[in-house]
Enzyme design. Structure first.
Site, PDB file in Angstrom:
ATOM      1  N   TRP A 182       0.862  -1.181   0.000  1.00 21.58           N
ATOM      2  CA  TRP A 182       0.000   0.000   0.000  1.00 21.58           C
ATOM      3  C   TRP A 182       0.904   1.239   0.000  1.00 21.58           C
ATOM      4  O   TRP A 182       1.845   1.321   0.802  1.00 21.58           O
ATOM      5  CB  TRP A 182      -0.915   0.060   1.237  1.00 21.58           C
ATOM      6  CG  TRP A 182      -1.590   1.400   1.323  1.00 21.58           C
ATOM      7  CD1 TRP A 182      -2.627   1.842   0.573  1.00 21.58           C
ATOM      8  CD2 TRP A 182      -1.206   2.506   2.167  1.00 21.58           C
ATOM      9  NE1 TRP A 182      -2.921   3.143   0.892  1.00 21.58           N
ATOM     10  CE2 TRP A 182      -2.067   3.575   1.865  1.00 21.58           C
ATOM     11  CE3 TRP A 182      -0.215   2.686   3.140  1.00 21.58           C
ATOM     12  CZ2 TRP A 182      -1.983   4.811   2.504  1.00 21.58           C
ATOM     13  CZ3 TRP A 182      -0.118   3.917   3.779  1.00 21.58           C
ATOM     14  CH2 TRP A 182      -1.000   4.966   3.461  1.00 21.58           C
ATOM     15  N   GLU A 223      -3.223  -3.125  -2.115  1.00 18.33           N
ATOM     16  CA  GLU A 223      -4.291  -2.536  -1.293  1.00 18.33           C
ATOM     17  C   GLU A 223      -4.720  -1.199  -1.879  1.00 18.33           C
ATOM     18  O   GLU A 223      -3.912  -0.289  -2.048  1.00 18.33           O
ATOM     19  CB  GLU A 223      -3.813  -2.323   0.150  1.00 18.33           C
ATOM     20  CG  GLU A 223      -4.897  -1.689   1.046  1.00 18.33           C
ATOM     21  CD  GLU A 223      -4.428  -1.413   2.479  1.00 18.33           C
ATOM     22  OE1 GLU A 223      -3.217  -1.472   2.746  1.00 18.33           O
ATOM     23  OE2 GLU A 223      -5.294  -1.115   3.328  1.00 18.33           O
ATOM     24  N   LYS A 225      -7.232   2.363  -2.198  1.00 20.45           N
ATOM     25  CA  LYS A 225      -7.761   3.381  -1.291  1.00 20.45           C
ATOM     26  C   LYS A 225      -8.504   4.435  -2.095  1.00 20.45           C
ATOM     27  O   LYS A 225      -8.179   4.677  -3.259  1.00 20.45           O
ATOM     28  CB  LYS A 225      -6.607   4.005  -0.512  1.00 20.45           C
ATOM     29  CG  LYS A 225      -7.056   4.843   0.666  1.00 20.45           C
ATOM     30  CD  LYS A 225      -5.945   5.030   1.674  1.00 20.45           C
ATOM     31  CE  LYS A 225      -6.385   5.997   2.756  1.00 20.45           C
ATOM     32  NZ  LYS A 225      -5.410   6.120   3.827  1.00 20.45           N
ATOM     33  N   ASP A 257      -9.458  -2.988   2.254  1.00 21.54           N
ATOM     34  CA  ASP A 257      -9.506  -2.415   3.609  1.00 21.54           C
ATOM     35  C   ASP A 257     -10.862  -1.725   3.696  1.00 21.54           C
ATOM     36  O   ASP A 257     -11.173  -0.846   2.877  1.00 21.54           O
ATOM     37  CB  ASP A 257      -8.339  -1.436   3.756  1.00 21.54           C
ATOM     38  CG  ASP A 257      -8.310  -0.725   5.098  1.00 21.54           C
ATOM     39  OD1 ASP A 257      -9.372  -0.233   5.532  1.00 21.54           O
ATOM     40  OD2 ASP A 257      -7.224  -0.621   5.697  1.00 21.54           O
ATOM     41  N   HIS A 260     -11.496   2.013   3.183  1.00 22.12           N
ATOM     42  CA  HIS A 260     -10.980   2.643   1.972  1.00 22.12           C
ATOM     43  C   HIS A 260     -11.972   2.829   0.839  1.00 22.12           C
ATOM     44  O   HIS A 260     -11.594   2.841  -0.324  1.00 22.12           O
ATOM     45  CB  HIS A 260      -9.775   1.842   1.460  1.00 22.12           C
ATOM     46  CG  HIS A 260      -8.587   1.950   2.351  1.00 22.12           C
ATOM     47  ND1 HIS A 260      -7.337   1.494   2.005  1.00 22.12           N
ATOM     48  CD2 HIS A 260      -8.443   2.494   3.585  1.00 22.12           C
ATOM     49  CE1 HIS A 260      -6.488   1.736   2.984  1.00 22.12           C
ATOM     50  NE2 HIS A 260      -7.137   2.333   3.958  1.00 22.12           N
ATOM     51  N   HIS A 284      -8.138  -6.048   5.208  1.00 21.43           N
ATOM     52  CA  HIS A 284      -7.783  -5.278   6.389  1.00 21.43           C
ATOM     53  C   HIS A 284      -9.090  -4.927   7.058  1.00 21.43           C
ATOM     54  O   HIS A 284      -9.897  -4.186   6.489  1.00 21.43           O
ATOM     55  CB  HIS A 284      -7.054  -3.977   6.010  1.00 21.43           C
ATOM     56  CG  HIS A 284      -5.579  -4.148   5.876  1.00 21.43           C
ATOM     57  ND1 HIS A 284      -4.734  -3.111   5.575  1.00 21.43           N
ATOM     58  CD2 HIS A 284      -4.803  -5.249   6.049  1.00 21.43           C
ATOM     59  CE1 HIS A 284      -3.489  -3.561   5.550  1.00 21.43           C
ATOM     60  NE2 HIS A 284      -3.501  -4.853   5.814  1.00 21.43           N
ATOM     61  N   ASP A 292     -11.510   7.261   6.677  1.00 21.30           N
ATOM     62  CA  ASP A 292     -10.631   6.130   7.016  1.00 21.30           C
ATOM     63  C   ASP A 292      -9.952   6.405   8.356  1.00 21.30           C
ATOM     64  O   ASP A 292      -8.750   6.555   8.447  1.00 21.30           O
ATOM     65  CB  ASP A 292      -9.590   5.991   5.896  1.00 21.30           C
ATOM     66  CG  ASP A 292      -8.621   4.855   6.125  1.00 21.30           C
ATOM     67  OD1 ASP A 292      -9.049   3.798   6.610  1.00 21.30           O
ATOM     68  OD2 ASP A 292      -7.421   5.025   5.829  1.00 21.30           O
ATOM     69  N   ASP A 294      -9.721   4.627  11.053  1.00 23.51           N
ATOM     70  CA  ASP A 294      -9.080   3.505  11.726  1.00 23.51           C
ATOM     71  C   ASP A 294      -9.408   3.413  13.203  1.00 23.51           C
ATOM     72  O   ASP A 294      -8.526   3.266  14.036  1.00 23.51           O
ATOM     73  CB  ASP A 294      -7.564   3.526  11.463  1.00 23.51           C
ATOM     74  CG  ASP A 294      -7.237   3.103  10.039  1.00 23.51           C
ATOM     75  OD1 ASP A 294      -7.473   1.930   9.711  1.00 23.51           O
ATOM     76  OD2 ASP A 294      -6.780   3.954   9.241  1.00 23.51           O
ATOM     77  N   ASP A 324      -6.408  -3.804  10.927  1.00 22.76           N
ATOM     78  CA  ASP A 324      -5.646  -2.597  10.600  1.00 22.76           C
ATOM     79  C   ASP A 324      -6.357  -1.366  11.153  1.00 22.76           C
ATOM     80  O   ASP A 324      -7.259  -0.845  10.524  1.00 22.76           O
ATOM     81  CB  ASP A 324      -5.483  -2.464   9.072  1.00 22.76           C
ATOM     82  CG  ASP A 324      -4.717  -1.195   8.700  1.00 22.76           C
ATOM     83  OD1 ASP A 324      -4.042  -0.628   9.570  1.00 22.76           O
ATOM     84  OD2 ASP A 324      -4.808  -0.777   7.531  1.00 22.76           O
TER      85      ASP A 324
HETATM   86  C1  RNT Z   1      -3.627   3.016   5.066  1.00 19.61           C
HETATM   87  C2  RNT Z   1      -3.709   1.557   4.835  1.00 19.61           C
HETATM   88  C3  RNT Z   1      -2.528   0.752   5.273  1.00 19.61           C
HETATM   89  C4  RNT Z   1      -1.981   1.175   6.610  1.00 19.61           C
HETATM   90  C5  RNT Z   1      -0.955   0.241   7.199  1.00 19.61           C
HETATM   91  C6  RNT Z   1      -0.200   0.884   8.307  1.00 19.61           C
HETATM   92  O1  RNT Z   1      -4.774   3.687   4.817  1.00 19.61           O
HETATM   93  O2  RNT Z   1      -4.865   1.064   5.417  1.00 19.61           O
HETATM   94  O3  RNT Z   1      -2.863  -0.597   5.263  1.00 19.61           O
HETATM   95  O4  RNT Z   1      -3.001   1.360   7.546  1.00 19.61           O
HETATM   96  O5  RNT Z   1      -0.156  -0.263   6.220  1.00 19.61           O
HETATM   97 ZN    ZN Z   2      -5.122  -1.041   5.428  1.00 20.40          ZN
END
Ligand code: RNT
Ligand code: ZN
Length: 416
Positions: A182, A223, A225, A257, A260, A284, A292, A294, A324
């Site tokens: 990513w 990955e 986004k 993810d 994303h 993720h 995003d 997290d 994640d």
């Molecule tokens: C970022 C991605 C990625 C990170 C990690 C730390 O938006 O989700 O996967 O969170 O690699």
């Molecule tokens: Zn991620």
């Protein structure tokens, strides 16, 4: 209600609770090392996070050394049921006098992860890996899509080094290593050229994956986004780019993810679309709140739906599951444990659904009963089965683990 009574209720629907519990114990879930130190890593003095991601909060006690991070991970592992696999970022390389000291990311080697290998071996864990294309002076701010060939070369070399390290982790630990690529490459404002960066990004991926690796042991992923902070208008590795890239080769898989995508899009609906074509994919699991962000994974509807999809597609061995998220506003160990336990809960919940019966109702067009069944299953005595799962893993039940965290905070974290 006792466990025996709860089990009977599920058995009446044709569900084998013992089999569900036994199955879940075999499913590895990757634990992200970066929750322990706000994605700081050990390889840069300047710990400012770039690449469009952000941790917020300043809760005391974060890990600042490999020893502290490992100690914290041990605490997490002691408090969660199920099979834990480690998930490392390249920025968590450990440099010391024995291995020659610090080197930059384009020069990292397996030896910089030897201590992590020892850590995993002693605990019987596998390990996934991630090249770190952010929080580094060579982000200009682009990396693999940069128009500056010197920048791009640096990051390609980093990617290749990470392929070698992933192979090393897989070989040493005897378990597959998922290597996720990513990069937060993108632009804050409307670009004049969207194609150029995407073509360069493709070439960079091709060069990284030209590094030899065993395709049965190392699983590179792309990955995607939608946007990040400071890169609101354009992301090079968009959903379409990543799906097309993974489709273009047999040695790269899609990683989704769930933070994303546009807020009304759900990854639970995307899993079957990928599995209709590909043997493997990766996830993720996170929780985006409006963006995003997290946040810690909860036992919420979408987490349950993601788990249900994996189980219903009979794909527990096809979908690589990783967590994640990074919350720096609460006790970090608690954040880790809460998210890991909730994902386990979601998977167990999914394994306790009468999926064949529900599919039959759908295929017969009996949507009335399908709705009734799906609603009633929500209040089945799941808690009793969850307790039994924790017990059979030798791990604390709900209500028992938080005091351990409070104690650890008092005795260890508050002294840092
Ligand atoms: C970022 C991605 C990625 C990170 C990690 C730390 O938006 O989700 O996967 O969170 O690699
Ligand atoms: Zn991620």
């Amino acid at each position: 209600m006792s466990y025996t009574d709860a089990k009977k209720k599920y058995a009446a629907l044709g569900i084998d609770v013992d089999a569900a519990i036994a199955k879940l114990k075999t499913v590895p879930v990757a634990l992200h090392c970066w929750q322990g130190d706000d994605v700081g890593g050990f390889d840069q003095k300047e710990k400012s996070l770039t690449g469009g991601i952000q941790t917020t909060g300043n809760y005391p006690g974060k890990a600042t050394t490999p020893a502290e991070l490992m100690q914290d991970i041990d605490k997490v592992v002691a408090l969660v049921p199920g099979t834990v696999k480690m998930n490392l970022h390249a920025s968590y390389a450990i440099f010391d006098d024995e291995n020659g000291g610090w080197v930059d990311r384009d020069k990292i080697e397996p030896k910089h992860f030897a201590k992590w290998v020892k850590f995993c071996k002693e605990r019987g864990m596998g390990c996934d890996f991630n090249p770190t294309f952010f929080s580094h002076p060579m982000c200009d701010p682009l990396t693999l899509s940069s128009p500056n060939e010197e920048t791009r070369k640096f990051w390609i070399e980093h990617g290749k080094a990470c392929v070698r390290i992933s192979q090393y982790l897989a070989d040493e630990l005897g378990m597959p290593c998922v290597m996720n690529i990513w990069a937060g490459d993108g632009y804050k404002d409307i670009p004049a050229d969207r194609l150029g960066p995407r073509v360069r990004y493709k070439d960079s991926f091709d060069q990284i994956l030209s590094e030899p690796f065993d395709k049965t042991k190392v699983f590179p992923c792309a990955e995607s986004k939608v946007f990040g902070i400071g890169v609101e208008s354009y992301t090079v590795g968009s959903a379409e780019w990543c799906l097309k890239y993974a489709a273009s080769r047999d040695d790269c898989i899609s990683l989704m993810d769930n933070g994303h995508y546009h807020p009304t899009e759900v990854v639970s609906d995307k899993i079957s679309a990928v599995l209709a074509y590909d043997k493997h994919m990766a996830l993720h699991v996170t929780r985006g709140v409006r963006w995003d962000s997290d946040h810690v994974v909860l036992f919420d509807d979408e987490t349950k739906e993601i788990a249900k999809e994996i189980v219903r597609c009979d794909a527990l061995d096809r979908v690589f599951i990783a967590l994640d998220y990074f919350d720096a506003s609460i006790n970090r160990i608690s954040a880790w444990v809460t998210g890991f336990r909730n994902l386990q809960k979601a998977l167990l919940f999914a394994l306790l659904q009468p999926n064949d019966m529900l599919k039959k109702l759908q295929d017969e067009g009996d949507f009335t009963q399908l709705m009734v069944m799906q609603e009633e299953l929500k209040t089945y005595p799941f808690g009793e089965i969850w307790d039994e799962y924790c017990r059979s893993c030798g791990k604390p039940l709900d209500g028992e683990w938080y005091p351990e965290i409070a104690k650890y905070e008092k005795e260890v974290l508050s002294k840092r």
